[in-house]
Design a protein around this motif. Structure first.
Motif, short mmCIF file in Angstrom:
data_model
loop_
_atom_site.label_atom_id
_atom_site.label_comp_id
_atom_site.label_asym_id
_atom_site.label_seq_id
_atom_site.Cartn_x
_atom_site.Cartn_y
_atom_site.Cartn_z
N LEU A 11 14.43 -0.46 44.88
CA LEU A 11 15.36 -1.53 44.54
C LEU A 11 14.90 -2.25 43.28
O LEU A 11 13.77 -2.74 43.21
CB LEU A 11 15.46 -2.52 45.69
N ALA A 64 24.75 1.97 47.89
CA ALA A 64 24.15 1.71 46.57
C ALA A 64 24.27 0.21 46.30
O ALA A 64 25.10 -0.24 45.52
CB ALA A 64 24.87 2.52 45.49
N CYS A 68 21.67 7.64 45.41
CA CYS A 68 21.51 6.31 44.80
C CYS A 68 21.44 5.25 45.89
O CYS A 68 22.27 5.23 46.80
CB CYS A 68 22.66 6.02 43.83
N ALA A 77 20.57 1.76 44.95
CA ALA A 77 20.75 0.42 44.38
C ALA A 77 21.26 0.54 42.96
O ALA A 77 21.16 1.59 42.31
CB ALA A 77 19.45 -0.38 44.42
N GLN A 78 21.79 -0.55 42.45
CA GLN A 78 22.26 -0.65 41.08
C GLN A 78 21.98 -2.06 40.57
O GLN A 78 22.15 -3.04 41.30
CB GLN A 78 23.75 -0.32 40.98
N SER A 91 17.62 4.32 41.81
CA SER A 91 18.57 3.25 41.53
C SER A 91 18.97 3.29 40.07
O SER A 91 18.24 3.83 39.22
CB SER A 91 17.96 1.88 41.87
#
Length: 490
Positions: free
Chosen positions: A410, A232, A203, A205-206, A134
């Motif tokens: 996450l 993401a 990816c 999560a952000q 992430s």
């Protein structure tokens, strides 16, 4: 010719003696570079500056790099001899240009860059093995008023030594980028991922703060990246969210708002004048603190000196107000009012001074949406996955294992970004180091922030890479340490 070659191969003859001399000199330079490398890692891991106002050996202002080498030279013959060699030329006023010494700022930069690249390579290899990751990003202005954007990766990595899964949040680099729009920031982040060969499809999560340019559902960074990778998911920083809840909750209560407004006014009153600040220092001996609009915790720092030194602060305030009151006493107000009325009558103006009508302003807090956040307990998830491994069930319940890893990937907060900014402002780029280059800054940050990881790495190959770069610059048949060798021995 055959007999001469035979004697050389057996260790006799002029050629063999020359080869022994070359090997001896090579080992000496390797030992010198090893010491320079160790000093570089020592200073970088602690965020200490390298250079001083002088480059002369023996000068107290020659900086930490040369200073530590001088200290090491008291107990180490190799370092002492090398410094004596450089000092001899300096005392004679001769330039060291063209002479090998590796003590210049350029050599320091090359060492720092190579060491930083090695740590970064280790991080990227860990990420590759972990697959899923992430993005954590944030920005802050530095001491030279440049916007520093930090990029951090979070992933779940299996430690090869302990065989246990660990959640890692690793620093990647600082990006000097002053654009504020969501599209520009997203483009910058995607370019950074591409430069480091980190595939965006991996990816999951952000995480950013709650600024509209970052969290916006249409034009924010999270929306732009979701267009490229629709899994993401955006994870708002829980720390920022909690802070905003506290700030907005206080704004609703007029009594609390008035109280903290008075505390801030007290700080502004004393800090606006050196004379007032000196009165406070004389009576109390401590400083008042200002409040931040974005960090609720700053209220605690602002209230603490008032609670602990209230009598002294009241005496200081009384003295300040008394000095202000002397030239402009309140009982002169009726005289001033009469004079103003007299002037108004002479100008045919009705002297009407209506009392200001104060209206209570109602403040409404509008919430566009309320997001319920899941309380993530990554440690329990890691324990669950470890139990799969111990019971040899990981290969059977593959999807469950992958789901747990993604779950732990996450992000919950962007606290690691704040820690990076703390290093940036307190150690890496202070007012004394405001002109530091961006590449050097990121490499130093890697060695300082990821110092535990750096301490586990073997940097011996960095000496080889350093010498190889020097050789490529010379572009001739000299060996890595400045001595001629047959081309077959490269």
């Amino acid at each position: 010719m055959w007999k001469n070659l035979q004697q050389s191969l057996l260790g006799f003859g002029v050629d063999s003696q020359l080869q022994k001399q070359i090997l001896s000199e090579t080992e000496k330079w390797k030992a010198i570079l090893k010491r320079l490398l160790d000093v570089t890692l020592f200073l970088a891991s602690r965020g200490l500056p390298f250079q001083g106002s002088s480059t002369k050996i023996g000068d107290v202002n020659n900086g930490n790099f040369l200073g530590v080498l001088e200290l090491l030279g008291r107990y180490d013959e190799i370092t002492r001899g090398h410094l004596a060699y450089v000092k001899e030329y300096q005392n004679e006023g001769e330039s060291m240009k063209g002479r090998t010494h590796y003590l210049s700022w350029m050599s320091q930069n090359e060492f720092i860059s190579l060491c930083g690249d090695k740590v970064l390579k280790h991080i990227l290899e860990e990420r590759t093995e972990s697959i899923y990751y992430s993005i954590i990003a944030d920005a802050t202005p530095d001491v030279s008023h440049q916007e520093q954007n930090v990029l951090i990766l979070r992933y779940v990595f299996r430690n090869k030594e302990t065989k246990q899964f660990e959640i890692q949040e690793r620093f990647i680099e600082f990006l000097n980028f002053n654009e504020k729009t969501g599209e520009s920031i997203a483009t910058m982040l995607l370019a950074a991922l591409d430069r480091h060969k980190i595939p965006l499809p991996d990816c999951r999560a952000q995480a950013y703060d709650n600024g509209s340019n970052m969290s916006g559902k249409i034009k924010g960074v999270q929306a732009r990246i979701l267009e490229k990778n629709n899994i993401a998911f955006y994870s708002p920083c829980s720390a920022h969210s909690l802070n905003l809840v506290g700030v907005n909750a206080v704004k609703i209560n007029s009594r609390i708002k008035t109280f903290f407004g008075f505390v801030q006014s007290l700080f502004v009153s004393f800090s606006s004048s050196l004379a007032k600040w000196n009165i406070l220092s004389e009576k109390v001996g401590v400083s008042l603190e200002s409040q931040s609009e974005t960090r609720w915790s700053s209220r605690v720092s602002a209230i603490r000196p008032i609670v602990n030194h209230l009598p002294g602060i009241l005496k200081s305030l009384n003295r300040v107000l008394t000095e202000i009151n002397m030239p402009d006493k309140i009982d002169e107000w009726p005289t001033i009012l009469n004079e103003a009325s007299l002037v108004a009558n002479n100008l045919n103006i009705i002297p009407n001074f209506p009392e200001e009508e104060r209206r209570a302003k109602k403040r409404k807090v509008f919430h566009d949406e309320v997001q319920s956040e899941t309380i993530i307990q990554p440690n329990k998830a890691i324990v669950a996955q470890d139990s799969f491994k111990r019971d040899k069930l990981e290969t059977i319940f593959i999807n469950t294992s992958v789901a747990l890893r993604i779950f732990c990937t996450l992000p919950v907060t962007v606290s690691e970004a704040e820690r990076a900014f703390s290093k940036l402002g307190n150690q890496l780029k202070t007012w004394q180091r405001a002109s530091i280059g961006q590449d050097r800054l990121s490499s130093l940050a890697l060695l300082s922030i990821e110092n535990k990881l750096a301490s586990k790495n073997n940097f011996d190959d960095v000496i080889h890479d350093f010498a190889k770069k020097k050789q490529e610059k010379k572009n001739n048949r000299k060996d890595y340490f400045g001595f001629f060798r047959p081309s077959s021995e490269y």
